[in-house]
Design a protein around this motif. Structure first.
Motif, PDB file in Angstrom:
ATOM      1  N   THR A 169       0.823  -1.215   0.000  1.00  0.00           N
ATOM      2  CA  THR A 169       0.000   0.000   0.000  1.00  0.00           C
ATOM      3  C   THR A 169       0.851   1.257   0.000  1.00  0.00           C
ATOM      4  OG1 THR A 169      -1.656  -1.225   1.261  1.00  0.00           O
ATOM      5  CG2 THR A 169      -1.900   1.181   1.181  1.00  0.00           C
ATOM      6  N   ASN A 170       1.827   1.309   0.888  1.00  0.00           N
ATOM      7  CA  ASN A 170       2.711   2.466   1.045  1.00  0.00           C
ATOM      8  C   ASN A 170       4.112   1.930   1.331  1.00  0.00           C
ATOM      9  OD1 ASN A 170       3.890   4.935   1.536  1.00  0.00           O
ATOM     10  ND2 ASN A 170       2.631   5.438   3.307  1.00  0.00           N
ATOM     11  N   PRO A 171       4.825   1.444   0.313  1.00  0.00           N
ATOM     12  CA  PRO A 171       6.094   0.739   0.525  1.00  0.00           C
ATOM     13  C   PRO A 171       7.144   1.562   1.262  1.00  0.00           C
ATOM     14  CG  PRO A 171       5.345   0.485  -1.746  1.00  0.00           C
ATOM     15  CD  PRO A 171       4.469   1.527  -1.104  1.00  0.00           C
ATOM     16  N   TYR A 172       7.609   1.014   2.357  1.00  0.00           N
ATOM     17  CA  TYR A 172       8.594   1.732   3.167  1.00  0.00           C
ATOM     18  C   TYR A 172       9.886   1.994   2.402  1.00  0.00           C
ATOM     19  CZ  TYR A 172      11.424  -2.444   4.046  1.00  0.00           C
ATOM     20  OH  TYR A 172      12.230  -3.538   3.900  1.00  0.00           O
ATOM     21  N   SER A 173      10.183   1.179   1.410  1.00  0.00           N
ATOM     22  CA  SER A 173      11.411   1.377   0.641  1.00  0.00           C
ATOM     23  C   SER A 173      11.402   2.708  -0.118  1.00  0.00           C
ATOM     24  CB  SER A 173      11.625   0.219  -0.331  1.00  0.00           C
ATOM     25  OG  SER A 173      10.526   0.118  -1.213  1.00  0.00           O
ATOM     26  N   ARG A 174      10.234   3.331  -0.228  1.00  0.00           N
ATOM     27  CA  ARG A 174      10.120   4.647  -0.869  1.00  0.00           C
ATOM     28  C   ARG A 174      10.102   5.786   0.147  1.00  0.00           C
ATOM     29  NH1 ARG A 174       5.286   2.982  -4.969  1.00  0.00           N
ATOM     30  NH2 ARG A 174       6.453   1.427  -6.130  1.00  0.00           N
ATOM     31  N   TRP A 175      10.082   5.442   1.436  1.00  0.00           N
ATOM     32  CA  TRP A 175      10.066   6.458   2.475  1.00  0.00           C
ATOM     33  C   TRP A 175      11.449   7.065   2.623  1.00  0.00           C
ATOM     34  CZ3 TRP A 175       7.367   3.422   7.025  1.00  0.00           C
ATOM     35  CH2 TRP A 175       6.077   3.048   6.623  1.00  0.00           C
ATOM     36  N   GLN A 176      11.504   8.141   3.352  1.00  0.00           N
ATOM     37  CA  GLN A 176      12.790   8.776   3.649  1.00  0.00           C
ATOM     38  C   GLN A 176      13.493   8.024   4.783  1.00  0.00           C
ATOM     39  OE1 GLN A 176      12.707  13.158   3.868  1.00  0.00           O
ATOM     40  NE2 GLN A 176      10.522  12.924   3.397  1.00  0.00           N
ATOM     41  N   HIS A 177      14.804   8.157   4.784  1.00  0.00           N
ATOM     42  CA  HIS A 177      15.563   7.622   5.905  1.00  0.00           C
ATOM     43  C   HIS A 177      15.417   8.574   7.090  1.00  0.00           C
ATOM     44  CE1 HIS A 177      17.678   5.265   2.786  1.00  0.00           C
ATOM     45  NE2 HIS A 177      17.799   4.400   3.765  1.00  0.00           N
ATOM     46  N   TRP A 178      15.454   7.995   8.273  1.00  0.00           N
ATOM     47  CA  TRP A 178      15.436   8.808   9.482  1.00  0.00           C
ATOM     48  C   TRP A 178      16.650   9.731   9.443  1.00  0.00           C
ATOM     49  CZ3 TRP A 178      11.796   8.484  13.439  1.00  0.00           C
ATOM     50  CH2 TRP A 178      12.097   9.212  14.595  1.00  0.00           C
ATOM     51  N   PRO A 179      16.506  11.009   9.778  1.00  0.00           N
ATOM     52  CA  PRO A 179      17.644  11.939   9.721  1.00  0.00           C
ATOM     53  C   PRO A 179      18.849  11.413  10.510  1.00  0.00           C
ATOM     54  CG  PRO A 179      15.608  13.132  10.120  1.00  0.00           C
ATOM     55  CD  PRO A 179      15.281  11.666  10.227  1.00  0.00           C
ATOM     56  N   GLY A 180      19.995  11.445   9.859  1.00  0.00           N
ATOM     57  CA  GLY A 180      21.213  10.952  10.468  1.00  0.00           C
ATOM     58  C   GLY A 180      21.467   9.476  10.212  1.00  0.00           C
ATOM     59  N   TYR A 181      20.515   8.821   9.564  1.00  0.00           N
ATOM     60  CA  TYR A 181      20.616   7.383   9.290  1.00  0.00           C
ATOM     61  C   TYR A 181      20.370   7.123   7.803  1.00  0.00           C
ATOM     62  CZ  TYR A 181      20.389   6.929  14.341  1.00  0.00           C
ATOM     63  OH  TYR A 181      20.644   7.035  15.686  1.00  0.00           O
ATOM     64  N   GLU A 182      21.016   7.923   6.968  1.00  0.00           N
ATOM     65  CA  GLU A 182      20.765   7.862   5.530  1.00  0.00           C
ATOM     66  C   GLU A 182      21.379   6.631   4.864  1.00  0.00           C
ATOM     67  OE1 GLU A 182      21.555  10.667   7.167  1.00  0.00           O
ATOM     68  OE2 GLU A 182      19.678  11.758   6.870  1.00  0.00           O
TER      69      GLU A 182
END
Length: 138
Positions: free
Chosen positions: A16-29
């Motif tokens: 539905t909303n693939p996490y692989s397209r989400w942003q990385h948590w800041p500082g954990y790119e």
């Protein structure tokens, strides 16, 4: 947002909303060193709700926040598990209202819900059951 059921959350974060397209948590790119029980290397993603909160400096994540951690072996390539945290209103107040899950790389549910193993470790965090500051990744 998905219901607090392991299979529904997996469907949501992969289809539905693939996490692989989400942003990385800041500082954990990128992949960063991890500790047991997660893996030698970790990658951390956050949905828009969580990202808006962290960017505005909130220490407590709002309901609907989902944080997904990919857990890798020492070779940095072998995915061992996927472990999301999902903040659900009135789900489990004693554990920050987080829904915890662990999936195998292929999506097989290993744990889900009020997972005591997760809660016991994350309870030590001073920031809403999260370990997301450099040097504190678990």
């Amino acid at each position: 947002t998905p219901s607090p059921e392991p299979s529904d959350l997996w469907t949501y974060i992969t289809r539905t909303n693939p996490y692989s397209r989400w942003q990385h948590w800041p500082g954990y790119e990128d992949k960063h060193p991890g500790l047991s029980p997660h893996g030698a290397w970790l990658e951390l993603y956050a949905n828009d709700t969580a990202m808006e909160a962290v960017r505005s400096g909130r220490d407590v994540m709002p309901y609907g926040s989902i944080i997904v951690r990919e857990n890798y072996a020492r070779d940095k390539e072998t995915l061992l598990s996927i472990t999301p945290m999902y903040k659900v209103r009135d789900y489990n107040p004693g554990a920050g209202n987080w829904f915890w899950a662990e999936y195998g790389p292929e999506g097989k549910v290993r744990a889900g819900g009020r997972v005591q193993f997760c809660i016991r470790c994350h309870r030590a965090s001073q920031r809403d059951f999260l370990y997301t500051q450099p040097g504190q990744a678990r």
